[in-house]
Design an enzyme around this catalytic site. Structure first.
Site, mmCIF file in Angstrom:
data_model
loop_
_atom_site.group_PDB
_atom_site.id
_atom_site.type_symbol
_atom_site.label_atom_id
_atom_site.label_comp_id
_atom_site.label_asym_id
_atom_site.label_seq_id
_atom_site.Cartn_x
_atom_site.Cartn_y
_atom_site.Cartn_z
ATOM 1 C CE LYS A 160 -26.499 -35.140 -40.263
ATOM 2 N NZ LYS A 160 -25.507 -35.418 -41.336
HETATM 3 O O1 G3P Z 1 -23.541 -37.262 -43.334
HETATM 4 C C1 G3P Z 1 -23.552 -38.372 -42.508
HETATM 5 C C2 G3P Z 1 -22.966 -39.613 -43.116
HETATM 6 O O2 G3P Z 1 -23.701 -39.977 -44.250
HETATM 7 C C3 G3P Z 1 -21.487 -39.564 -43.334
HETATM 8 O O3 G3P Z 1 -21.031 -40.606 -44.132
HETATM 9 O O4 G3P Z 1 -19.290 -41.470 -45.628
HETATM 10 O O5 G3P Z 1 -18.640 -39.821 -43.851
HETATM 11 O O6 G3P Z 1 -19.277 -42.160 -43.235
HETATM 12 P P1 G3P Z 1 -19.485 -41.036 -44.210
#
Ligand code: G3P
Length: 215
Positions: free
Chosen positions: A83
């Site tokens: 990533k």
């Molecule tokens: O891992 C990337 C993303 O899915 C993070 O999500 O819930 O922290 O906005 P969130």
């Protein structure tokens, strides 16, 4: 649409994998920090549970640092996807890594032009954070639709990985648009499964079954 789980909690990953619904796993530094283990240790354990793409994020933000980390992370397991943040040096790193055959997941995408550039640079996956866009009262799903149309218009092969999913409607809407992947917390996978009529129907079947004479 492929289903990935967005967590570093191996118990959650084992549970979803056992249901046969899991195609891959995404992690980020915030998720790994929650489990109190080293990034490498967690990723190596996840790779033993799920035979699919497993995203692990670089922590450097300069080109040389990202390349060094990415090449190291890529050696952890053949399924690891690196990533990379959607910044200028990140795109430069993606270009080099693509030429070396290292798969990348470009993260923190919040706009269509960002997603266009990531695809041009050679990203394997693009991660539009649709929930975080909704959080600021914009329309995260519109970004998924824009990316789908743009990638299809120009034959860009980068996979759209709908991220920051908050609830089942996000999953269904992203699937209807044609996102290639949705990554979501364990709780959302369980929500996808649940329907009150299933529970009511099963309870009635079991109650009626108790009335069936034994042979
Ligand atoms: O891992 C990337 C993303 O899915 C993070 O999500 O819930 O922290 O906005 P969130």
């Amino acid at each position: 649409m492929k289903i990935f789980i967005d967590t570093a909690d191996v118990a959650e990953i084992r549970d979803a994998a056992a249901m046969g619904v899991l195609d891959g796993v995404t992690t980020n530094p915030s998720l790994v920090a929650k489990v109190g283990r080293s990034y490498r240790e967690v990723i190596e354990e996840i790779c033993e549970i799920v035979d699919g793409p497993i995203s692990a994020e670089v922590l450097a933000t300069d080109l040389a640092g990202m390349l060094k980390e990415a090449r190291d992370i890529a050696k952890w397991h053949r399924n690891v996807v690196v990533k990379i943040p959607l910044i200028a040096d990140g795109l430069k790193a993606v270009r080099v890594l693509a030429s070396e055959g290292i798969k990348t997941n470009v993260t923190l995408c919040f706009s269509a032009p960002q997603g266009m550039l990531a695809a041009k640079a050679g990203a394997t996956y693009i991660s539009p954070f649709l929930g975080r866009i909704d959080d600021i009262s914009w329309d995260g799903m519109e970004l998924i639709a824009q990316l789908r149309t743009i990638y299809d218009n120009y034959g860009l092969t980068t996979e759209i990985l709908a991220a920051s999913i908050r609830h089942p409607k996000h999953v269904v809407d992203a699937a209807m648009i044609g996102a290639d992947v949705g990554t979501m917390p364990h709780s959302v996978i369980l929500q996808l499964l649940k329907h009150p009529l299933t529970d009511i129907g099963l309870a009635k079947f079991l109650a009626d079954a108790a009335k069936i004479p034994k042979s």
